[in-house]
Scaffold this active site. Structure first.
Site, PDB file in Angstrom:
ATOM      1  N   GLN A 137       0.843  -1.202   0.000  1.00 14.28           N
ATOM      2  CA  GLN A 137       0.000   0.000   0.000  1.00 14.28           C
ATOM      3  C   GLN A 137       0.880   1.254   0.000  1.00 14.28           C
ATOM      4  N   THR A 138       1.724   1.377   1.035  1.00 17.32           N
ATOM      5  CA  THR A 138       2.507   2.609   1.220  1.00 17.32           C
ATOM      6  C   THR A 138       3.467   2.861   0.046  1.00 17.32           C
ATOM      7  N   SER A 144       0.500   7.759   5.210  1.00 12.00           N
ATOM      8  CA  SER A 144      -0.713   8.089   5.967  1.00 12.00           C
ATOM      9  C   SER A 144      -1.872   8.438   5.047  1.00 12.00           C
ATOM     10  N   ARG A 310      18.876  -7.084  41.720  1.00  8.07           N
ATOM     11  CA  ARG A 310      19.842  -5.991  41.834  1.00  8.07           C
ATOM     12  C   ARG A 310      19.755  -5.302  43.195  1.00  8.07           C
ATOM     13  N   GLY A 401      22.766   0.223  33.787  1.00  6.87           N
ATOM     14  CA  GLY A 401      23.713   0.001  32.689  1.00  6.87           C
ATOM     15  C   GLY A 401      23.479  -1.315  31.982  1.00  6.87           C
ATOM     16  N   THR A 422       4.356   3.565  14.208  1.00  7.52           N
ATOM     17  CA  THR A 422       4.242   4.169  12.878  1.00  7.52           C
ATOM     18  C   THR A 422       3.449   3.276  11.920  1.00  7.52           C
ATOM     19  N   GLU A 424       0.953   0.573  10.268  1.00 11.16           N
ATOM     20  CA  GLU A 424      -0.500   0.382  10.416  1.00 11.16           C
ATOM     21  C   GLU A 424      -1.169   1.669  10.888  1.00 11.16           C
ATOM     22  N   ASP A 426       0.268   5.960  11.474  1.00  9.83           N
ATOM     23  CA  ASP A 426       1.032   6.784  12.423  1.00  9.83           C
ATOM     24  C   ASP A 426       0.120   7.112  13.613  1.00  9.83           C
TER      25      ASP A 426
HETATM   26  C1  LIG Z   1       0.581  -7.995   9.973  1.00  7.83           C
HETATM   27  C2  LIG Z   1       0.781  -9.073  10.801  1.00  7.83           C
HETATM   28  C3  LIG Z   1      -0.227  -9.380  11.806  1.00  7.83           C
HETATM   29  C4  LIG Z   1      -0.087 -10.783  12.150  1.00  7.83           C
HETATM   30  C5  LIG Z   1      -0.668 -11.093  13.450  1.00  7.83           C
HETATM   31  C6  LIG Z   1       0.367 -11.334  14.431  1.00  7.83           C
HETATM   32  C7  LIG Z   1       0.070 -10.593  15.679  1.00  7.83           C
HETATM   33  C8  LIG Z   1       1.219  -9.793  16.064  1.00  7.83           C
HETATM   34  C9  LIG Z   1       1.013  -8.354  15.766  1.00  7.83           C
HETATM   35  C10 LIG Z   1       1.953  -7.567  15.320  1.00  7.83           C
HETATM   36  C11 LIG Z   1       3.260  -8.073  14.953  1.00  7.83           C
HETATM   37  C12 LIG Z   1       3.955  -7.122  14.076  1.00  7.83           C
HETATM   38  C13 LIG Z   1       3.743  -7.390  12.608  1.00  7.83           C
HETATM   39  C14 LIG Z   1       3.270  -6.164  11.939  1.00  7.83           C
HETATM   40  C15 LIG Z   1       3.988  -5.968  10.656  1.00  7.83           C
HETATM   41  C16 LIG Z   1       3.825  -4.586  10.183  1.00  7.83           C
HETATM   42  C17 LIG Z   1       2.609  -4.421   9.362  1.00  7.83           C
HETATM   43  C18 LIG Z   1       2.488  -3.025   8.918  1.00  7.83           C
HETATM   44  C19 LIG Z   1       1.672  -2.954   7.715  1.00  7.83           C
HETATM   45  C20 LIG Z   1       1.325  -1.561   7.308  1.00  7.83           C
HETATM   46  O1  LIG Z   1       1.777  -0.597   7.830  1.00  7.83           O
HETATM   47  S1  LIG Z   1       0.205  -1.463   6.031  1.00  7.83           S
HETATM   48  C21 LIG Z   1      -0.052   0.225   5.744  1.00  7.83           C
HETATM   49  C22 LIG Z   1      -0.865   0.847   6.821  1.00  7.83           C
HETATM   50  N1  LIG Z   1      -1.227   2.181   6.437  1.00  7.83           N
HETATM   51  C23 LIG Z   1      -1.989   2.924   7.167  1.00  7.83           C
HETATM   52  O2  LIG Z   1      -2.395   2.553   8.241  1.00  7.83           O
HETATM   53  C24 LIG Z   1      -2.392   4.244   6.582  1.00  7.83           C
HETATM   54  C25 LIG Z   1      -3.087   5.138   7.544  1.00  7.83           C
HETATM   55  N2  LIG Z   1      -4.033   5.976   6.859  1.00  7.83           N
HETATM   56  C26 LIG Z   1      -5.362   5.686   6.835  1.00  7.83           C
HETATM   57  O3  LIG Z   1      -5.818   4.695   7.378  1.00  7.83           O
HETATM   58  C27 LIG Z   1      -6.245   6.665   6.101  1.00  7.83           C
HETATM   59  O4  LIG Z   1      -5.650   7.285   5.063  1.00  7.83           O
HETATM   60  C28 LIG Z   1      -6.863   7.689   7.050  1.00  7.83           C
HETATM   61  C29 LIG Z   1      -7.859   6.958   7.917  1.00  7.83           C
HETATM   62  C30 LIG Z   1      -5.835   8.369   7.921  1.00  7.83           C
HETATM   63  C31 LIG Z   1      -7.585   8.793   6.253  1.00  7.83           C
HETATM   64  O5  LIG Z   1      -8.279   8.191   5.240  1.00  7.83           O
HETATM   65  P1  LIG Z   1      -9.268   9.005   4.290  1.00  7.83           P
HETATM   66  O6  LIG Z   1      -9.843   8.097   3.284  1.00  7.83           O
HETATM   67  O7  LIG Z   1      -8.584  10.223   3.812  1.00  7.83           O
HETATM   68  O8  LIG Z   1     -10.340   9.237   5.320  1.00  7.83           O
HETATM   69  P2  LIG Z   1     -11.096  10.419   5.960  1.00  7.83           P
HETATM   70  O9  LIG Z   1     -11.533  11.408   4.948  1.00  7.83           O
HETATM   71  O10 LIG Z   1     -10.352  10.905   7.145  1.00  7.83           O
HETATM   72  O11 LIG Z   1     -12.301   9.564   6.387  1.00  7.83           O
HETATM   73  C32 LIG Z   1     -13.310   9.115   5.503  1.00  7.83           C
HETATM   74  C33 LIG Z   1     -14.290   8.275   6.295  1.00  7.83           C
HETATM   75  O12 LIG Z   1     -13.746   6.960   6.400  1.00  7.83           O
HETATM   76  C34 LIG Z   1     -13.691   6.576   7.760  1.00  7.83           C
HETATM   77  N3  LIG Z   1     -12.577   5.639   7.886  1.00  7.83           N
HETATM   78  C35 LIG Z   1     -11.267   5.890   7.727  1.00  7.83           C
HETATM   79  N4  LIG Z   1     -10.567   4.768   7.899  1.00  7.83           N
HETATM   80  C36 LIG Z   1     -11.446   3.798   8.172  1.00  7.83           C
HETATM   81  C37 LIG Z   1     -11.319   2.416   8.453  1.00  7.83           C
HETATM   82  N5  LIG Z   1     -10.118   1.813   8.510  1.00  7.83           N
HETATM   83  N6  LIG Z   1     -12.427   1.713   8.679  1.00  7.83           N
HETATM   84  C38 LIG Z   1     -13.650   2.297   8.664  1.00  7.83           C
HETATM   85  N7  LIG Z   1     -13.831   3.611   8.400  1.00  7.83           N
HETATM   86  C39 LIG Z   1     -12.742   4.348   8.163  1.00  7.83           C
HETATM   87  C40 LIG Z   1     -13.512   7.854   8.503  1.00  7.83           C
HETATM   88  O13 LIG Z   1     -13.882   7.727   9.835  1.00  7.83           O
HETATM   89  C41 LIG Z   1     -14.440   8.772   7.729  1.00  7.83           C
HETATM   90  O14 LIG Z   1     -15.752   8.504   8.131  1.00  7.83           O
HETATM   91  P3  LIG Z   1     -16.839   9.651   8.120  1.00  7.83           P
HETATM   92  O15 LIG Z   1     -16.966  10.092   6.711  1.00  7.83           O
HETATM   93  O16 LIG Z   1     -16.321  10.736   9.009  1.00  7.83           O
HETATM   94  O17 LIG Z   1     -18.052   8.997   8.675  1.00  7.83           O
HETATM   95  C1  LIG Z   2       8.606  -1.385  10.018  1.00  7.28           C
HETATM   96  C2  LIG Z   2       7.561  -0.916   9.083  1.00  7.28           C
HETATM   97  C3  LIG Z   2       6.817  -1.851   8.377  1.00  7.28           C
HETATM   98  C4  LIG Z   2       5.857  -1.438   7.458  1.00  7.28           C
HETATM   99  N1  LIG Z   2       5.179  -2.369   6.715  1.00  7.28           N
HETATM  100  C5  LIG Z   2       4.324  -1.963   5.745  1.00  7.28           C
HETATM  101  C6  LIG Z   2       3.663  -2.910   4.907  1.00  7.28           C
HETATM  102  O1  LIG Z   2       3.822  -4.122   5.070  1.00  7.28           O
HETATM  103  N2  LIG Z   2       2.862  -2.458   3.926  1.00  7.28           N
HETATM  104  C7  LIG Z   2       2.639  -1.131   3.722  1.00  7.28           C
HETATM  105  O2  LIG Z   2       1.898  -0.790   2.816  1.00  7.28           O
HETATM  106  N3  LIG Z   2       3.222  -0.208   4.511  1.00  7.28           N
HETATM  107  C8  LIG Z   2       4.061  -0.590   5.507  1.00  7.28           C
HETATM  108  N4  LIG Z   2       4.682   0.344   6.308  1.00  7.28           N
HETATM  109  C9  LIG Z   2       4.427   1.755   6.084  1.00  7.28           C
HETATM  110  C10 LIG Z   2       3.604   2.396   7.184  1.00  7.28           C
HETATM  111  O3  LIG Z   2       2.292   1.953   7.158  1.00  7.28           O
HETATM  112  C11 LIG Z   2       3.684   3.903   7.074  1.00  7.28           C
HETATM  113  O4  LIG Z   2       5.012   4.279   7.323  1.00  7.28           O
HETATM  114  C12 LIG Z   2       2.741   4.569   8.049  1.00  7.28           C
HETATM  115  O5  LIG Z   2       1.412   4.395   7.645  1.00  7.28           O
HETATM  116  C13 LIG Z   2       3.044   6.056   8.262  1.00  7.28           C
HETATM  117  O6  LIG Z   2       3.002   6.717   7.086  1.00  7.28           O
HETATM  118  P1  LIG Z   2       4.199   7.683   6.596  1.00  7.28           P
HETATM  119  O7  LIG Z   2       5.439   6.897   6.641  1.00  7.28           O
HETATM  120  O8  LIG Z   2       3.737   8.236   5.311  1.00  7.28           O
HETATM  121  O9  LIG Z   2       4.285   8.806   7.671  1.00  7.28           O
HETATM  122  P2  LIG Z   2       3.933  10.332   7.474  1.00  7.28           P
HETATM  123  O10 LIG Z   2       2.465  10.466   7.313  1.00  7.28           O
HETATM  124  O11 LIG Z   2       4.778  10.945   6.445  1.00  7.28           O
HETATM  125  O12 LIG Z   2       4.317  10.884   8.894  1.00  7.28           O
HETATM  126  C14 LIG Z   2       5.361  11.818   9.157  1.00  7.28           C
HETATM  127  C15 LIG Z   2       4.916  12.755  10.285  1.00  7.28           C
HETATM  128  O13 LIG Z   2       3.848  13.557   9.828  1.00  7.28           O
HETATM  129  C16 LIG Z   2       2.768  13.524  10.752  1.00  7.28           C
HETATM  130  N5  LIG Z   2       1.507  13.640  10.015  1.00  7.28           N
HETATM  131  C17 LIG Z   2       1.190  13.086   8.815  1.00  7.28           C
HETATM  132  N6  LIG Z   2      -0.060  13.406   8.458  1.00  7.28           N
HETATM  133  C18 LIG Z   2      -0.555  14.183   9.439  1.00  7.28           C
HETATM  134  C19 LIG Z   2      -1.811  14.826   9.649  1.00  7.28           C
HETATM  135  N7  LIG Z   2      -2.818  14.725   8.794  1.00  7.28           N
HETATM  136  N8  LIG Z   2      -1.964  15.557  10.769  1.00  7.28           N
HETATM  137  C20 LIG Z   2      -0.985  15.659  11.673  1.00  7.28           C
HETATM  138  N9  LIG Z   2       0.229  15.068  11.529  1.00  7.28           N
HETATM  139  C21 LIG Z   2       0.442  14.331  10.420  1.00  7.28           C
HETATM  140  C22 LIG Z   2       2.901  12.190  11.458  1.00  7.28           C
HETATM  141  O14 LIG Z   2       2.301  12.233  12.742  1.00  7.28           O
HETATM  142  C23 LIG Z   2       4.413  12.024  11.527  1.00  7.28           C
HETATM  143  O15 LIG Z   2       4.866  12.687  12.675  1.00  7.28           O
HETATM  144  C24 LIG Z   2       5.626  -0.053   7.255  1.00  7.28           C
HETATM  145  C25 LIG Z   2       6.351   0.884   7.998  1.00  7.28           C
HETATM  146  C26 LIG Z   2       7.303   0.465   8.900  1.00  7.28           C
HETATM  147  C27 LIG Z   2       8.093   1.495   9.659  1.00  7.28           C
END
Ligand SMILES: CCCCCCCC/C=C\CCCCCCCCCC(=O)SCCNC(=O)CCNC(=O)[C@H](O)C(C)(C)COP(=O)(O)OP(=O)(O)OC[C@H]1O[C@@H](n2cnc3c(N)ncnc32)[C@H](O)[C@@H]1OP(=O)(O)O
Ligand SMILES: Cc1cc2nc3c(=O)[nH]c(=O)nc-3n(C[C@H](O)[C@H](O)[C@H](O)COP(=O)(O)OP(=O)(O)OC[C@H]3O[C@@H](n4cnc5c(N)ncnc54)[C@H](O)[C@@H]3O)c2cc1C
Length: 664
Positions: A137-138, A144, A310, A401, A422, A424, A426
């Site tokens: 995705q990212t 974000s 300790r 230490g 960060t 899943e 920030d």
């Molecule tokens: C993975 C392994 C797990 C295995 C299990 C093992 C257990 C152990 C656990 C952990 C071990 C560690 C392993 C983990 C590995 C790392 C995995 C990491 C993977 C990633 O990072 S994937 C990428 C993740 N990326 C993000 O999270 C991005 C964040 N950004 C967003 O979610 C969105 O962009 C936003 C929410 C910030 C904004 O979206 P946008 O469309 O612009 O939305 P808005 O205009 O603000 O809102 C519109 C409307 O939608 C509602 N909404 C937003 N999000 C959701 C949602 N998820 N579900 C339902 N509704 C949602 C929002 O409230 C608004 O509603 P409204 O219109 O106000 O009613």
């Molecule tokens: C170890 C690791 C594993 C990952 N694995 C995956 C994966 O498997 N798949 C995948 O798709 N992605 C993955 N990611 C990416 C991850 O989901 C993103 O890094 C995360 O969603 C944060 O987005 P960003 O890096 O764009 O941060 P940014 O959004 O650029 O954040 C930078 C700074 O800006 C601030 N900021 C940003 N937007 C706003 C706002 N609207 N208002 C106020 N402050 C704001 C934040 O708080 C932060 O301080 C991984 C990241 C890491 C570090």
């Protein structure tokens, strides 16, 4: 356990049944037996040894992870482990690997966003690991802001295919775990374009590498993004970069549960909300909340055992010095973390229930609880991971230490855990999602729509805006009703204050941006209320075992009184308590530390961690810290010889030169 138990005296002090507490911690007798059996199976298998892991260079470290992950899979097949047992085995192997993303995101994305037909085609291949997938995705330019992603998926009606393309450098996929070197496939999020119109982000299953020779397919550029924070740590994972140059995939590889593109190229939006596209994130955020208590309890177990071993200062008449765990300052830093581990355990259990409930409703086309599920998973993910990452670092400092040595286990635990703040989502961005939900709730008060679930308290807004705490003495702070009302009043008043300030802006989005810091604080107050309430609700259940409930009451009291003390400004500023009542809360907190002290070691024993899983000399079950630290130092590669590599080249000429100068 064999040999001398240096913590035996501590264990004798326990005032509760540790074995029963183990079951409470695990969630059920079944869960306890499962975890106990699988953790021992992993600990006793040399194939899962962690020896020397932090000293391996990246390539060897990564190869070793591939060996372990495939060995784990082999054992899962040989032992015919169930899905539940297999997940436990991967957990106790305790090494981040591509399999986390395959099982944790790739498969859930297909399950949540694929049609029945798509699931039938792809899931059997994924379940047998005949294909390995990740979640792409990212991008380099956007993480974000999911709506800002740039990768395109343009429908070509001539060939009934989508053309996946990375139009800019910033559109390169960047970060997906398992992508860099392993995955054969990915669920790729891209802008869906058909008939010249951009319909926003959708998921697509894309093959990246050949199933014959594992080489990238034509048009695919893929690799690892490079070394990350910490030695070993998350470098076992191949977080990757990916670019597409007009890569073609069949139309039926667009995940089509939420919307479809017909053979003619017509875009059709089904009656499920578009937010379901974000469903995999909701699922993973919920698992991350459950996992927070695992990581925090590990750190706390290490710091608690070591704090009992300790000793510093206070020797009287040649007697032993004081155990550092007996210093009130140590207790004030450590015991709230122990209490938080338990609090996060219970809120994680509850969130799992909420997630299962919302999933069942979604299957029946009831989408009414989705906004609350999103707010709870986002908010609690933010709250628990921030507190856990900070807590692990605090535990390192609590070990003085020695906590800085890799052999304490704490540096690696921190380095592996901290990106949870960060990934899943920030943590600040997620809090702002909660704040939006709260502001919407406040704006709808009086509209006749009754707030339910975790925001039901807003339905009593008039009372919560004017009530005052009736605490008169320290022990009044042990009354659940006094505590819940305090946290509700604080959360409600902070939300209402934000809403009032927002209403002063002509443009609500401008107001939201200007007030973002206050809004994030209101979201924290709301999330803390959820954790406190769920802990208190847990205590209202029937909890068997001598003294178990009493210990949990002490932990619960420490959790909320510590929060009350830490956020005194909010409680005082919103006018719910007086400074006298704040001071009584602090008196009660100190009294609870004294009650917890004799039980501290047994409370961390209740986590039932093997020494293999903890991987910490300071946290050893038997407390035999010093001989083992001494022994471990000699295993460092630097100590393989008395004269270090480089001595003759660099140090000797220096010494000789000084000798010459001295002679002059
Ligand atoms: C993975 C392994 C797990 C295995 C299990 C093992 C257990 C152990 C656990 C952990 C071990 C560690 C392993 C983990 C590995 C790392 C995995 C990491 C993977 C990633 O990072 S994937 C990428 C993740 N990326 C993000 O999270 C991005 C964040 N950004 C967003 O979610 C969105 O962009 C936003 C929410 C910030 C904004 O979206 P946008 O469309 O612009 O939305 P808005 O205009 O603000 O809102 C519109 C409307 O939608 C509602 N909404 C937003 N999000 C959701 C949602 N998820 N579900 C339902 N509704 C949602 C929002 O409230 C608004 O509603 P409204 O219109 O106000 O009613
Ligand atoms: C170890 C690791 C594993 C990952 N694995 C995956 C994966 O498997 N798949 C995948 O798709 N992605 C993955 N990611 C990416 C991850 O989901 C993103 O890094 C995360 O969603 C944060 O987005 P960003 O890096 O764009 O941060 P940014 O959004 O650029 O954040 C930078 C700074 O800006 C601030 N900021 C940003 N937007 C706003 C706002 N609207 N208002 C106020 N402050 C704001 C934040 O708080 C932060 O301080 C991984 C990241 C890491 C570090």
């Amino acid at each position: 356990m064999e040999g001398v138990d240096y913590l035996a005296d501590e264990r004798k002090k326990a005032e509760f049944d540790v074995n029963e507490m183990k079951i409470v911690w695990a969630g059920s007798r079944h869960n306890f037996e499962l975890s106990d059996r699988i953790s021992k199976l992993v600990a006793n298998d040399p194939g899962f040894s962690k020896e020397g892991r932090t000293m391996l260079p990246r390539k060897e470290l990564f190869k070793n992870t591939l060996r372990k992950a495939t060995y784990a899979w082999k054992r899962i097949i040989e032992l015919r482990l169930s899905e539940e047992e297999a997940a436990k085995l991967r957990h106790f192997v305790d090494e981040p690997a591509f399999t986390d993303l395959h099982w944790g995101m790739f498969i859930p994305a297909i399950k949540g966003q694929g049609t029945d037909e798509q699931q039938k085609k792809w899931l059997p291949l994924a379940y047998k690991m005949q294909i390995i997938g990740c979640y792409a995705q990212t991008e380099l330019g956007h993480g974000s802001n999911v709506q800002g992603l740039e990768t395109t998926a343009t429908f070509d009606p001539q060939t009934d295919e989508f053309v996946i393309h990375s139009p800019t450098l910033t559109s390169s996929k960047w970060w997906p775990g398992g992508l860099g070197k392993v995955s054969t496939h990915a669920v790729v999020y891209a802008r869906l374009i058909t008939n010249g119109k951009d319909y926003g982000i959708n998921g697509f299953i894309v093959q990246l590498r050949s199933l014959e020779d594992h080489k990238p397919l034509p048009g695919v550029t893929v690799g690892d993004i490079g070394l990350k924070f910490g030695n070993g740590a998350y470098n076992t994972m191949d977080n990757g970069v990916l670019r597409f140059d007009h890569v073609r995939i069949p139309r039926d590889q667009m995940l089509m549960r939420v919307s479809q593109v017909t053979r003619e190229g017509k875009y059709v939006q089904s009656d499920v909300p578009r937010q379901l596209l974000y469903g995999t994130m909701v699922y993973v955020r919920q698992t991350i909340v459950s996992d927070a208590s695992n990581a925090l309890s590990r750190a706390v177990c290490i710091a608690t055992r070591y704090s009992a071993v300790r000793r510093q200062f206070g020797s009287q008449n040649g007697g032993q010095e004081i155990q550092v765990i007996d210093y009130k300052t140590q207790q004030n830093r450590l015991f709230p973390l122990l209490a938080s581990a338990y609090a996060f355990r219970f809120v994680g259990e509850w969130l799992k229930w909420l997630y299962t409930d919302v999933t069942q409703r979604l299957q029946a086309n009831d989408f009414s609880t989705l906004p609350e599920a999103h707010a709870c998973t986002a908010g609690l993910k933010s709250l628990t991971t921030t507190a856990t990452a900070d807590g692990i670092e605090e535990c390192r400092k609590l070990c003085g230490g020695h906590g800085y040595l890799c052999s304490s286990g704490l540096p690696e635990l921190f380095a592996v855990y901290v990106p949870a703040c960060t990934y899943e989502g920030d943590n600040t961005v997620l809090l702002l999602q909660v704040a939006r939900f709260l502001m919407k709730t406040v704006s709808q008060l009086g509209s006749g729509k009754k707030p339910v679930g975790t925001i039901a308290y807003m339905g009593r807004i008039e009372h919560l805006m004017q009530c005052r705490s009736d605490v008169k003495q320290a022990k009044d702070w042990l009354k659940p009703s006094a505590v819940v009302e305090a946290f509700e009043a604080r959360a409600a008043r902070m939300s209402v204050a934000c809403a009032q300030n927002l209403s002063k802006f002509d443009n609500p989005e401008e107001g939201f941006a200007e007030l973002a810091a206050d809004l994030a604080e209101a979201a924290v107050a709301h999330c803390q209320l959820i954790v406190v309430s769920k802990f208190i609700e847990k205590l209202q259940q029937d909890i068997p075992g001598e003294g178990v409930k009493q210990q949990l009451e002490v932990l619960c009291g420490i959790y909320y009184l510590f929060l009350l003390h830490k956020h005194q400004g909010d409680f005082l500023g919103t006018g719910y308590i007086t400074s006298k009542q704040a001071s009584l809360a602090n008196d009660q907190l100190r009294a609870l530390y004294s009650q917890l002290r004799p039980n501290a070691i047994s409370l961390v024993d209740a986590f039932n961690y093997t020494d293999h899983f903890l991987d910490s000399i300071l946290g050893r079950y038997d407390g035999n810290v010093y001989p083992k630290l001494y022994e471990a130092a000699w295993k460092d590669p630097l100590n393989q010889s008395d004269i270090a590599d480089g001595f003759h080249e660099y140090i000797r000429p220096l010494l000789k030169q000084q000798l010459r100068t001295a002679r002059l």
